[in-house]
Design a protein around this motif. Structure first.
Motif, PDB file in Angstrom:
ATOM      1  N   LEU A   1     111.677 -29.478  39.688  1.00  0.00           N
ATOM      2  CA  LEU A   1     111.822 -30.921  39.416  1.00  0.00           C
ATOM      3  C   LEU A   1     113.296 -31.250  39.609  1.00  0.00           C
ATOM      4  CD1 LEU A   1     109.395 -29.865  37.400  1.00  0.00           C
ATOM      5  CD2 LEU A   1     109.608 -32.148  36.462  1.00  0.00           C
ATOM      6  N   HIS A   2     113.581 -31.810  40.771  1.00  0.00           N
ATOM      7  CA  HIS A   2     114.980 -32.065  41.124  1.00  0.00           C
ATOM      8  C   HIS A   2     115.320 -33.525  40.824  1.00  0.00           C
ATOM      9  CE1 HIS A   2     118.297 -31.372  44.398  1.00  0.00           C
ATOM     10  NE2 HIS A   2     118.781 -31.777  43.241  1.00  0.00           N
ATOM     11  N   SER A   3     116.273 -33.734  39.946  1.00  0.00           N
ATOM     12  CA  SER A   3     116.703 -35.089  39.562  1.00  0.00           C
ATOM     13  C   SER A   3     115.513 -35.945  39.143  1.00  0.00           C
ATOM     14  CB  SER A   3     117.431 -35.788  40.716  1.00  0.00           C
ATOM     15  OG  SER A   3     118.565 -35.080  41.088  1.00  0.00           O
TER      16      SER A   3
ATOM     17  N   HIS B   1     100.765 -37.329  43.755  1.00  0.00           N
ATOM     18  CA  HIS B   1     100.526 -36.919  42.361  1.00  0.00           C
ATOM     19  C   HIS B   1     101.466 -37.697  41.455  1.00  0.00           C
ATOM     20  CE1 HIS B   1     100.191 -34.685  38.681  1.00  0.00           C
ATOM     21  NE2 HIS B   1     101.423 -34.220  38.781  1.00  0.00           N
ATOM     22  N   ASP B   2     100.898 -38.268  40.414  1.00  0.00           N
ATOM     23  CA  ASP B   2     101.692 -38.966  39.409  1.00  0.00           C
ATOM     24  C   ASP B   2     102.054 -37.935  38.342  1.00  0.00           C
ATOM     25  OD1 ASP B   2     102.582 -40.344  37.212  1.00  0.00           O
ATOM     26  OD2 ASP B   2     100.987 -41.848  37.233  1.00  0.00           O
ATOM     27  N   PHE B   3     103.350 -37.681  38.169  1.00  0.00           N
ATOM     28  CA  PHE B   3     103.726 -36.572  37.271  1.00  0.00           C
ATOM     29  C   PHE B   3     103.502 -36.877  35.783  1.00  0.00           C
ATOM     30  CE2 PHE B   3     108.240 -37.761  38.872  1.00  0.00           C
ATOM     31  CZ  PHE B   3     108.442 -38.746  37.910  1.00  0.00           C
TER      32      PHE B   3
ATOM     33  N   VAL C   1     107.958 -31.169  42.576  1.00  0.00           N
ATOM     34  CA  VAL C   1     107.350 -32.303  41.868  1.00  0.00           C
ATOM     35  C   VAL C   1     108.304 -33.508  41.944  1.00  0.00           C
ATOM     36  CG1 VAL C   1     106.373 -33.073  39.665  1.00  0.00           C
ATOM     37  CG2 VAL C   1     106.317 -30.640  40.266  1.00  0.00           C
ATOM     38  N   GLY C   2     107.835 -34.610  42.546  1.00  0.00           N
ATOM     39  CA  GLY C   2     108.715 -35.774  42.727  1.00  0.00           C
ATOM     40  C   GLY C   2     109.784 -35.462  43.763  1.00  0.00           C
ATOM     41  N   GLY C   3     109.353 -34.818  44.838  1.00  0.00           N
ATOM     42  CA  GLY C   3     110.310 -34.325  45.856  1.00  0.00           C
ATOM     43  C   GLY C   3     110.655 -35.324  46.932  1.00  0.00           C
TER      44      GLY C   3
ATOM     45  N   GLN D   1     105.032 -32.940  46.117  1.00  0.00           N
ATOM     46  CA  GLN D   1     104.284 -34.001  45.425  1.00  0.00           C
ATOM     47  C   GLN D   1     105.205 -35.194  45.184  1.00  0.00           C
ATOM     48  OE1 GLN D   1     103.102 -32.007  41.790  1.00  0.00           O
ATOM     49  NE2 GLN D   1     101.170 -31.321  42.687  1.00  0.00           N
ATOM     50  N   ASP D   2     104.636 -36.391  45.325  1.00  0.00           N
ATOM     51  CA  ASP D   2     105.387 -37.595  44.943  1.00  0.00           C
ATOM     52  C   ASP D   2     104.370 -38.715  44.796  1.00  0.00           C
ATOM     53  OD1 ASP D   2     107.446 -39.884  44.953  1.00  0.00           O
ATOM     54  OD2 ASP D   2     108.734 -38.139  45.158  1.00  0.00           O
ATOM     55  N   ARG D   3     104.856 -39.915  44.532  1.00  0.00           N
ATOM     56  CA  ARG D   3     103.974 -41.059  44.383  1.00  0.00           C
ATOM     57  C   ARG D   3     103.303 -41.356  45.719  1.00  0.00           C
ATOM     58  NH1 ARG D   3     106.889 -45.546  43.537  1.00  0.00           N
ATOM     59  NH2 ARG D   3     108.534 -44.498  44.663  1.00  0.00           N
ATOM     60  N   GLU D   4     102.142 -41.987  45.640  1.00  0.00           N
ATOM     61  CA  GLU D   4     101.324 -42.229  46.838  1.00  0.00           C
ATOM     62  C   GLU D   4     102.101 -42.935  47.954  1.00  0.00           C
ATOM     63  OE1 GLU D   4      98.643 -43.308  49.641  1.00  0.00           O
ATOM     64  OE2 GLU D   4      99.519 -44.895  48.390  1.00  0.00           O
TER      65      GLU D   4
ATOM     66  N   GLY E   1     110.432 -34.864  50.961  1.00  0.00           N
ATOM     67  CA  GLY E   1     110.380 -33.417  51.209  1.00  0.00           C
ATOM     68  C   GLY E   1     111.659 -32.812  51.768  1.00  0.00           C
ATOM     69  N   HIS E   2     112.807 -33.511  51.629  1.00  0.00           N
ATOM     70  CA  HIS E   2     114.034 -32.941  52.198  1.00  0.00           C
ATOM     71  C   HIS E   2     114.372 -31.588  51.573  1.00  0.00           C
ATOM     72  CE1 HIS E   2     115.086 -36.058  49.188  1.00  0.00           C
ATOM     73  NE2 HIS E   2     115.779 -35.082  48.664  1.00  0.00           N
ATOM     74  N   ASP E   3     114.127 -31.427  50.279  1.00  0.00           N
ATOM     75  CA  ASP E   3     114.448 -30.156  49.614  1.00  0.00           C
ATOM     76  C   ASP E   3     113.530 -29.027  50.066  1.00  0.00           C
ATOM     77  OD1 ASP E   3     116.591 -30.280  47.943  1.00  0.00           O
ATOM     78  OD2 ASP E   3     115.486 -30.841  46.155  1.00  0.00           O
TER      79      ASP E   3
ATOM     80  N   TYR F   1     123.241 -38.126  49.443  1.00  0.00           N
ATOM     81  CA  TYR F   1     124.367 -38.163  48.514  1.00  0.00           C
ATOM     82  C   TYR F   1     124.846 -36.780  48.103  1.00  0.00           C
ATOM     83  CZ  TYR F   1     122.406 -37.130  43.884  1.00  0.00           C
ATOM     84  OH  TYR F   1     121.885 -36.496  42.797  1.00  0.00           O
ATOM     85  N   ARG F   2     123.972 -35.763  48.246  1.00  0.00           N
ATOM     86  CA  ARG F   2     124.481 -34.432  47.955  1.00  0.00           C
ATOM     87  C   ARG F   2     124.568 -33.555  49.198  1.00  0.00           C
ATOM     88  NH1 ARG F   2     118.967 -34.138  46.020  1.00  0.00           N
ATOM     89  NH2 ARG F   2     118.825 -34.891  43.898  1.00  0.00           N
ATOM     90  N   ALA F   3     124.463 -34.161  50.389  1.00  0.00           N
ATOM     91  CA  ALA F   3     124.557 -33.381  51.625  1.00  0.00           C
ATOM     92  C   ALA F   3     125.924 -32.704  51.703  1.00  0.00           C
ATOM     93  CB  ALA F   3     124.359 -34.297  52.825  1.00  0.00           C
TER      94      ALA F   3
HETATM   95  C1  LIG Z   1     115.637 -39.431  41.827  1.00  0.00           C
HETATM   96  S1  LIG Z   1     114.357 -39.206  42.972  1.00  0.00           S
HETATM   97  C2  LIG Z   1     114.421 -37.461  43.261  1.00  0.00           C
HETATM   98  C3  LIG Z   1     113.849 -37.064  44.595  1.00  0.00           C
HETATM   99  C4  LIG Z   1     114.059 -35.588  44.933  1.00  0.00           C
HETATM  100  N1  LIG Z   1     113.445 -34.697  43.944  1.00  0.00           N
HETATM  101  C5  LIG Z   1     115.518 -35.285  45.074  1.00  0.00           C
HETATM  102  O1  LIG Z   1     116.112 -34.713  44.155  1.00  0.00           O
HETATM  103  O2  LIG Z   1     116.100 -35.636  46.093  1.00  0.00           O
HETATM  104  C6  LIG Z   1     112.962 -39.352  41.912  1.00  0.00           C
HETATM  105  C7  LIG Z   1     111.636 -39.157  42.625  1.00  0.00           C
HETATM  106  O3  LIG Z   1     110.599 -39.277  41.653  1.00  0.00           O
HETATM  107  C8  LIG Z   1     109.526 -39.953  42.270  1.00  0.00           C
HETATM  108  N2  LIG Z   1     108.680 -40.533  41.205  1.00  0.00           N
HETATM  109  C9  LIG Z   1     108.951 -41.570  40.380  1.00  0.00           C
HETATM  110  N3  LIG Z   1     107.923 -41.783  39.532  1.00  0.00           N
HETATM  111  C10 LIG Z   1     106.980 -40.846  39.836  1.00  0.00           C
HETATM  112  C11 LIG Z   1     105.704 -40.526  39.293  1.00  0.00           C
HETATM  113  N4  LIG Z   1     105.189 -41.215  38.259  1.00  0.00           N
HETATM  114  N5  LIG Z   1     105.026 -39.495  39.816  1.00  0.00           N
HETATM  115  C12 LIG Z   1     105.549 -38.768  40.858  1.00  0.00           C
HETATM  116  N6  LIG Z   1     106.750 -39.008  41.416  1.00  0.00           N
HETATM  117  C13 LIG Z   1     107.471 -40.042  40.907  1.00  0.00           C
HETATM  118  C14 LIG Z   1     110.201 -40.991  43.123  1.00  0.00           C
HETATM  119  O4  LIG Z   1     109.326 -41.486  44.117  1.00  0.00           O
HETATM  120  C15 LIG Z   1     111.371 -40.202  43.684  1.00  0.00           C
HETATM  121  O5  LIG Z   1     111.039 -39.564  44.893  1.00  0.00           O
END
Ligand SMILES: C[S@@+](CC[C@H](N)C(=O)[O-])C[C@H]1O[C@@H](n2cnc3c(N)ncnc32)[C@H](O)[C@@H]1O
Length: 402
Positions: free
Chosen positions: A299-301, A283-285, A236-238, A261-264, A241-243, A201-203
Motif C-alpha cells: 500500500l504505497h501512499s 477493488h475498493d479497499f 493495493v491502490g496502485g 488494484q485500484d478504483r474502477e 500500475g507505475h510501481d 513526483y518521486r521519479a
Molecule cells: C495517493 S494515490 C497512490 C497511488 C500509488 N499507490 C502511488 O503511490 O503512486 C492513492 C490511490 O488510491 C486510490 N484510491 C482511492 N480510494 C480508493 C478506494 N476506495 N479503493 C481503491 N483505491 C482507492 C486512488 O485512485 C489512487 O490511485
C-alpha cells in the motif's frame, strides 16, 4: 557562538567528496546543506523577495511554459540554442514579454543564456517530459490555490485542525463539497494530471523494491509458496500500475503473479492491459480483499490519504486475507521525524492538510494504527534521501489465535 557559515562550508566540502564518490544520499545532503547555507546568510528583505515574489512568479512561469511548450522548444534547440525572435515565433508570445519571463527563468537557474541565445538545462529538459508537464498543471491549478487559501480558511475555522473530507482548504479554494478523489474524477483533466503527478513526483528516487532498500529476495521471494496463492504481490491502490510495472522490470525473474488494484475508473483508464506484466482488478479497499494469502500486499501512499478511523478500516478489510506467518503488509509511507523533518516529508504533510484533512505519521503513530487494526510492525526499512520508508507489518500473534 562562532560564525555558523564555516561549519556548513566544511560539511559541504565533505558531502561534495561523498558525492564525487557516488555515495547514496550525498546529492540530497548537498541540497540540504545548500539550504542551510542560504538560511544562515539570507537577510529578511532577501527572504521576502525570494519567497513572495521570485518563487510564486517562477511557478507561474512554469505553468506558462507548459501552455506555450517553452521547455520543449528549448530542448529541441539543443546545443545550438535559440534566439529570442525564434523562440517568440515558435511560442507565439510577444518577444518583449518572452524576454522578461526568460530573464526571470535565467535568474532562477531554470534555463541559461549565452552569446545571445537561450538554452535549456538538464532541469528544464527534464521538465519538458509529459508527466512533469501534467504535474505542473496539477500543482498550479489544484494544489497551489489550496495552499494560498490556508490563512483565510484557518481564520474562518477558528484555527482548528480540519477533520472533514468535504470541508477543508481544498474545498474552500475550489468551491466544491466533493472529497478530493471524486472531484478529480468529476473535473477533467485533473484525474489524468494527478495520475501523472503520482508517477512523476518521486521519479529519480530509489523505489522500495530497488537494491539496498527493502530486501525483496530475502523477504518476499524466499519462502514464496504458490500453494497458498500464486500471487506474489498485490499493489493495493496502485494507480495505473507505475510501481508494479517497475517492480516487474527490477525483479524480472520473480515467481508468481503481480496484481494491481485500484478504483474502477482508474483501472478502466489503463491502456493495452494485455501487454502489461501484471493483472489488474477494480477493488475498493474499504471492502474485503478478494485475493487471499498473497505473499505481500503493498500500500504505497494509501494510508496517509486517510484519518486513523478510515486507515484502520482499510487495514481491517485486508486482514482476513492475510495468511498468518506468511503474508506481509508493506506500507510505503513517510515516517515523519520530529527532530529532523525534511522538506519532502513536511511538504507532503501540507498537501495532506490541504486536500484530505489528514496528516503524515511519526513512528509512534504508525505503531498505534497498526496495533489498533490487530497488526504488528515488524521493521521499518529506509533509504538515504528517499522520503518514504517501507513499514513491514504482519498479523499480530493475538489475531492468529482468534
Ligand atoms: C495517493 S494515490 C497512490 C497511488 C500509488 N499507490 C502511488 O503511490 O503512486 C492513492 C490511490 O488510491 C486510490 N484510491 C482511492 N480510494 C480508493 C478506494 N476506495 N479503493 C481503491 N483505491 C482507492 C486512488 O485512485 C489512487 O490511485
Amino acid at each position: 557562538m562562532g560564525n555558523p557559515v564555516f561549519p556548513i562550508l566544511e560539511r559541504i566540502a565533505a558531502a561534495g567528496r561523498a558525492f564525487e564518490g557516488d555515495e547514496i544520499g550525498s546529492r540530497e545532503s548537498l541540497i540540504e546543506l545548500g539550504r542551510d547555507l542560504i538560511a544562515a546568510l539570507e537577510i529578511p528583505s532577501e527572504f521576502l523577495q525570494r519567497s513572495f515574489w521570485a518563487e510564486p512568479a517562477l511557478s507561474a512561469h512554469c505553468k506558462f511554459a507548459v501552455e506555450v511548450k517553452l521547455f520543449q522548444h528549448l530542448k529541441n534547440a539543443s546545443d545550438a540554442g535559440i534566439s529570442s525572435d525564434d523562440l517568440a515565433q515558435k511560442t507565439g508570445v510577444d518577444v518583449v514579454l518572452l524576454q522578461r519571463i526568460m530573464r526571470h527563468l535565467i535568474a532562477m537557474k531554470i534555463v541559461s543564456f549565452f552569446n545571445g541565445k537561450f538554452f535549456g538545462t538538464a532541469l528544464s529538459d527534464g521538465l519538458a517530459a509529459d508527466n512533469y508537464q501534467k504535474s505542473i498543471d496539477f500543482c498550479y491549478d489544484v494544489a497551489r490555490p489550496s495552499f494560498n487559501g490556508f490563512p483565510e480558511f484557518f481564520k474562518k475555522t477558528d484555527y482548528k485542525l480540519p477533520t472533514s473530507l468535504t470541508d477543508g482548504p481544498f474545498q474552500a479554494a475550489h468551491g466544491t463539497q466533493l472529497p478530493f478523489f471524486p472531484w478529480l474524477v468529476a473535473t477533467p483533466p485533473h484525474l489524468d494530471e494527478f495520475d501523472a503527478f503520482m508517477s512523476a513526483y518521486r521519479a529519480g528516487k530509489a523505489n522500495w523494491y530497488d537494491p539496498g532498500f527493502y530486501p525483496v529476495a530475502g523477504r518476499l521471494i524466499k519462502g514464496f509458496d504458490p500453494s497458498n496463492n500464486d500471487v506474489l504481490l498485490v499493489d493495493v491502490g496502485g494507480g495505473r500500475g507505475h510501481d508494479v510495472q517497475l517492480f516487474a522490470t527490477q525483479h524480472a525473474s520473480h515467481p508468481g503473479k503481480l496484481v494491481l488494484q485500484d478504483r474502477e475508473p482508474v483501472i478502466a483508464s489503463i491502456q493495452d492491459k494485455k501487454k502489461l506484466p501484471f493483472e489488474s482488478q477494480a477493488h475498493d479497499f474499504f471492502t474485503p480483499q478478494p485475493i487471499k494469502a498473497a505473499r505481500a500486499y503493498a500500500l504505497h501512499s494509501i494510508l496517509h490519504d486517510w484519518g486513523d478511523e478510515e486507515g484502520i478500516k482499510i487495514l481491517e478489510s485486508l486482514k482476513p486475507a492475510l495468511k498468518p506467518g506468511y503474508s506481509r503488509i508493506l506500507l510505503n509511507e513517510i515516517v515523519l521525524s520530529e527532530e529532523h523533518p525534511t522538506i519532502a516529508a513536511t511538504s507532503m504533510d501540507m498537501m495532506m492538510l490541504a486536500h484530505f484533512a489528514v496528516r503524515e505519521r511519526t513512528e509512534a503513530d504508525w505503531k498505534a494504527i497498526l496495533t489498533k487494526a490487530g497488526l504488528k510492525l515488524v521493521k521499518i526499512y529506509s533509504y538515504p534521501g528517499v522520503a518514504e520508508s517501507v513499514i513491514e507489518a504482519e498479523l499480530a500473534v493475538a489475531a492468529y489465535v482468534k
